[in-house]
Design a protein around this motif. Structure first.
Motif, mmCIF file in Angstrom:
data_model
loop_
_atom_site.group_PDB
_atom_site.id
_atom_site.type_symbol
_atom_site.label_atom_id
_atom_site.label_comp_id
_atom_site.label_asym_id
_atom_site.label_seq_id
_atom_site.Cartn_x
_atom_site.Cartn_y
_atom_site.Cartn_z
ATOM 1 N N GLU A 32 0.850 -1.179 0.000
ATOM 2 C CA GLU A 32 0.000 0.000 0.000
ATOM 3 C C GLU A 32 0.893 1.238 0.000
ATOM 4 O OE1 GLU A 32 -0.810 -0.819 4.629
ATOM 5 O OE2 GLU A 32 -1.979 0.788 3.767
ATOM 6 N N ASP A 33 0.281 2.373 -0.128
ATOM 7 C CA ASP A 33 1.012 3.634 -0.149
ATOM 8 C C ASP A 33 1.766 3.797 1.163
ATOM 9 O OD1 ASP A 33 1.989 6.136 -0.464
ATOM 10 O OD2 ASP A 33 0.040 7.159 -0.477
ATOM 11 N N LYS A 34 3.109 3.858 1.081
ATOM 12 C CA LYS A 34 3.922 3.920 2.290
ATOM 13 C C LYS A 34 3.647 5.181 3.079
ATOM 14 C CE LYS A 34 7.789 1.133 0.565
ATOM 15 N NZ LYS A 34 7.234 0.887 -0.783
ATOM 16 N N ASP A 35 3.376 6.299 2.374
ATOM 17 C CA ASP A 35 3.160 7.554 3.054
ATOM 18 C C ASP A 35 1.920 7.515 3.946
ATOM 19 O OD1 ASP A 35 4.326 9.496 0.230
ATOM 20 O OD2 ASP A 35 5.416 8.697 1.952
ATOM 21 N N SER A 36 0.964 6.654 3.620
ATOM 22 C CA SER A 36 -0.269 6.599 4.393
ATOM 23 C C SER A 36 -0.264 5.442 5.388
ATOM 24 C CB SER A 36 -1.477 6.462 3.447
ATOM 25 O OG SER A 36 -1.392 5.240 2.713
ATOM 26 N N SER A 37 0.834 4.698 5.454
ATOM 27 C CA SER A 37 0.916 3.568 6.371
ATOM 28 C C SER A 37 0.961 4.052 7.811
ATOM 29 C CB SER A 37 2.155 2.723 6.060
ATOM 30 O OG SER A 37 2.393 1.808 7.108
ATOM 31 N N PRO A 38 0.019 3.629 8.662
ATOM 32 C CA PRO A 38 0.046 4.030 10.079
ATOM 33 C C PRO A 38 1.326 3.577 10.774
ATOM 34 C CG PRO A 38 -2.092 3.100 9.491
ATOM 35 C CD PRO A 38 -1.177 2.833 8.338
ATOM 36 N N LEU A 39 1.827 2.390 10.400
ATOM 37 C CA LEU A 39 3.039 1.879 11.011
ATOM 38 C C LEU A 39 4.227 2.768 10.664
ATOM 39 C CD1 LEU A 39 4.284 -0.384 12.716
ATOM 40 C CD2 LEU A 39 4.715 -1.638 10.588
ATOM 41 N N ARG A 40 4.281 3.205 9.407
ATOM 42 C CA ARG A 40 5.368 4.079 8.979
ATOM 43 C C ARG A 40 5.313 5.409 9.707
ATOM 44 N NH1 ARG A 40 6.888 7.972 5.127
ATOM 45 N NH2 ARG A 40 8.841 7.499 4.034
ATOM 46 N N LYS A 41 4.104 5.971 9.848
ATOM 47 C CA LYS A 41 3.942 7.234 10.553
ATOM 48 C C LYS A 41 4.359 7.100 12.020
ATOM 49 C CE LYS A 41 0.267 9.143 7.644
ATOM 50 N NZ LYS A 41 -1.153 9.615 7.619
ATOM 51 N N GLU A 42 3.973 5.993 12.634
ATOM 52 C CA GLU A 42 4.328 5.764 14.037
ATOM 53 C C GLU A 42 5.844 5.618 14.192
ATOM 54 O OE1 GLU A 42 3.292 2.684 17.729
ATOM 55 O OE2 GLU A 42 2.411 2.376 15.737
ATOM 56 N N PHE A 43 6.477 4.946 13.225
ATOM 57 C CA PHE A 43 7.923 4.764 13.249
ATOM 58 C C PHE A 43 8.635 6.106 13.133
ATOM 59 C CE2 PHE A 43 11.908 3.742 10.854
ATOM 60 C CZ PHE A 43 12.543 3.046 11.877
ATOM 61 N N LEU A 44 8.166 6.963 12.210
ATOM 62 C CA LEU A 44 8.774 8.278 12.017
ATOM 63 C C LEU A 44 8.561 9.178 13.237
ATOM 64 C CD1 LEU A 44 7.841 8.990 8.279
ATOM 65 C CD2 LEU A 44 10.062 8.335 9.198
ATOM 66 N N GLN A 45 7.368 9.088 13.831
ATOM 67 C CA GLN A 45 7.099 9.886 15.023
ATOM 68 C C GLN A 45 8.001 9.474 16.182
ATOM 69 O OE1 GLN A 45 2.910 9.416 15.753
ATOM 70 N NE2 GLN A 45 2.289 10.861 14.155
ATOM 71 N N LEU A 46 8.244 8.170 16.305
ATOM 72 C CA LEU A 46 9.114 7.677 17.367
ATOM 73 C C LEU A 46 10.541 8.184 17.176
ATOM 74 C CD1 LEU A 46 9.406 5.835 19.876
ATOM 75 C CD2 LEU A 46 9.988 3.974 18.300
ATOM 76 N N LEU A 47 11.041 8.112 15.940
ATOM 77 C CA LEU A 47 12.402 8.574 15.657
ATOM 78 C C LEU A 47 12.531 10.092 15.827
ATOM 79 C CD1 LEU A 47 13.299 6.441 12.502
ATOM 80 C CD2 LEU A 47 14.190 6.169 14.800
ATOM 81 N N SER A 48 11.421 10.812 15.636
ATOM 82 C CA SER A 48 11.446 12.270 15.738
ATOM 83 C C SER A 48 11.259 12.751 17.167
ATOM 84 C CB SER A 48 10.352 12.881 14.854
ATOM 85 O OG SER A 48 10.514 12.496 13.503
ATOM 86 N N SER A 49 11.017 11.837 18.088
ATOM 87 C CA SER A 49 10.797 12.208 19.480
ATOM 88 C C SER A 49 12.036 12.876 20.053
ATOM 89 C CB SER A 49 10.450 10.961 20.306
ATOM 90 O OG SER A 49 10.313 11.295 21.676
ATOM 91 N N PRO A 50 11.871 13.967 20.827
ATOM 92 C CA PRO A 50 13.029 14.693 21.397
ATOM 93 C C PRO A 50 13.953 13.811 22.215
ATOM 94 C CG PRO A 50 11.009 15.974 21.663
ATOM 95 C CD PRO A 50 10.593 14.630 21.154
ATOM 96 N N GLN A 51 13.419 12.819 22.898
ATOM 97 C CA GLN A 51 14.259 11.965 23.735
ATOM 98 C C GLN A 51 15.241 11.127 22.926
ATOM 99 O OE1 GLN A 51 10.504 9.445 24.708
ATOM 100 N NE2 GLN A 51 12.233 8.187 25.367
ATOM 101 N N GLY A 54 19.454 12.893 18.208
ATOM 102 C CA GLY A 54 20.913 12.758 18.249
ATOM 103 C C GLY A 54 21.363 11.322 18.376
ATOM 104 N N ARG A 55 21.113 10.693 19.527
ATOM 105 C CA ARG A 55 21.622 9.344 19.732
ATOM 106 C C ARG A 55 20.838 8.307 18.949
ATOM 107 N NH1 ARG A 55 19.692 7.234 25.709
ATOM 108 N NH2 ARG A 55 17.450 7.433 25.373
ATOM 109 N N GLY A 56 19.567 8.590 18.626
ATOM 110 C CA GLY A 56 18.770 7.635 17.879
ATOM 111 C C GLY A 56 18.038 6.649 18.781
ATOM 112 N N VAL A 57 17.287 5.754 18.146
ATOM 113 C CA VAL A 57 16.501 4.751 18.861
ATOM 114 C C VAL A 57 17.215 3.412 18.780
ATOM 115 C CG1 VAL A 57 14.250 3.629 19.069
ATOM 116 C CG2 VAL A 57 14.397 5.979 18.233
#
Length: 316
Positions: A32-51, A54-57
């Motif tokens: 399916e369209d990767k941009d609309s994938s809820p899993l992809r969005k959740e993954f990007l949101q997790l990586l973008s979290s302030p915590q 820099g160091r990453g997940v």
């Protein structure tokens, strides 16, 4: 000596991009369209979290967060890696893989880089704001020096990395990511200017603190916080000094016995006043000098210094 960050990044050895972190046979993500994938969005949101900035997940954190959906991250990770939006590295002495998300601007700068260039970028990234010596980059990447020199120039041109000179080794070169502010142990902090210890700047700040101690609160005592606030108000420093850095300056004046600590504020913070001019007194009076056996006495001073009999000494 006076010594005292910006975003911290984990120091370690970077690794080459990997195809997957789990067996691809278990990944059955729908086409399916990767941009609309809820899993992809959740993954990007997790990586973008302030915590995780820099160091990453950590890979283990991904397993814990996504649970059964962890296996379905494989195509998402591969797609982001190909688009230069994702970097992976390992910490020193660990097998744990860390995932860091690049911004769209950073990703555009990474476009067209070969595997060696990306590897060098990951090694520099893992060093954080303390940087990494060029010799260590060569050891970790096993890339010939001639090739490394070209890669450094390419990454510098794209404003992905920058060279830094440390105050402890001015003839050597460190590299760190372009948007990072070097750690104080690298630049020497506010006490160094262009890699040189700034005696004149420190003397000016010390004189201002002495003035504060003598004039503020009618000389009855001033706290470090009050000194810091007055320095900001008077704009006497070309760089913003932290409370700890002001404390370091005060400590030098205490060590030189220009000021002394006397009393505390209602909040329990130390107060500083001009040092009293005193001289060390000994245990005898002037009349003792008239005694015939004076030169045969041992004399003990208040600071526990002892002058033995017949030892030359003077008293006024």
């Amino acid at each position: 000596a006076i010594a005292s960050a910006t975003t911290k990044r984990r120091r370690g050895t970077a690794i080459k991009p990997i195809v997957s972190i789990v067996s691809s046979s278990t990944a059955t993500l729908q086409d399916e369209d990767k941009d609309s994938s809820p899993l992809r969005k959740e993954f990007l949101q997790l990586l973008s979290s302030p915590q995780y900035k820099g160091r990453g997940v950590a890979n283990s954190a991904l397993k814990s967060h996504f649970g059964e959906n962890y296996a379905h991250l494989v195509p998402i990770i591969n797609e982001l890696t190909r688009a230069s939006r994702l970097t992976m590295s390992k910490a020193n002495g660990e097998n744990e893989v860390y995932f860091s998300l690049l911004s769209a601007v950073e990703a555009s700068k990474m476009q067209g880089l070969d595997a060696h260039s990306k590897l060098v970028y990951q090694v520099v990234e893992s060093a954080g704001n303390k940087g990494i010596w060029t010799v260590d980059i060569r050891v970790q990447t096993n890339i010939p020096q001639a090739t490394l020199t070209k890669i450094f120039k390419q990454l510098e041109t794209r404003k992905l990395i920058k060279p830094i000179k440390a105050v402890t080794a001015k003839t050597k070169k460190l590299y760190m990511l372009y948007d990072l502010v070097p750690a104080k142990e690298i630049t020497g902090g506010p006490w160094y200017t262009e890699g040189e210890f700034d005696h004149e700047f420190i003397a000016e700040l010390r004189n201002f603190i002495i003035m504060c101690v003598r004039r503020m609160n009618r000389g009855k005592g001033v706290s470090i916080q009050q000194i810091s606030d007055k320095m900001v108000q008077a704009n006497v420093s070309r760089v913003q000094l932290s409370l700890e850095e002001v404390r370091q300056l005060v400590q030098t004046l205490l060590h030189d016995y220009v000021i002394e600590e006397r009393g505390v504020t209602d909040e329990g913070h130390a107060l500083f006043v001009p040092a009293r001019k005193i001289s060390t007194m000994c245990e005898f009076g002037w009349w003792d000098v008239l005694c015939k056996d004076f030169h045969f006495r041992a004399i003990r001073f208040e600071d526990d210094v002892v002058l033995n009999a017949h030892e030359p000494h003077h008293h006024s």
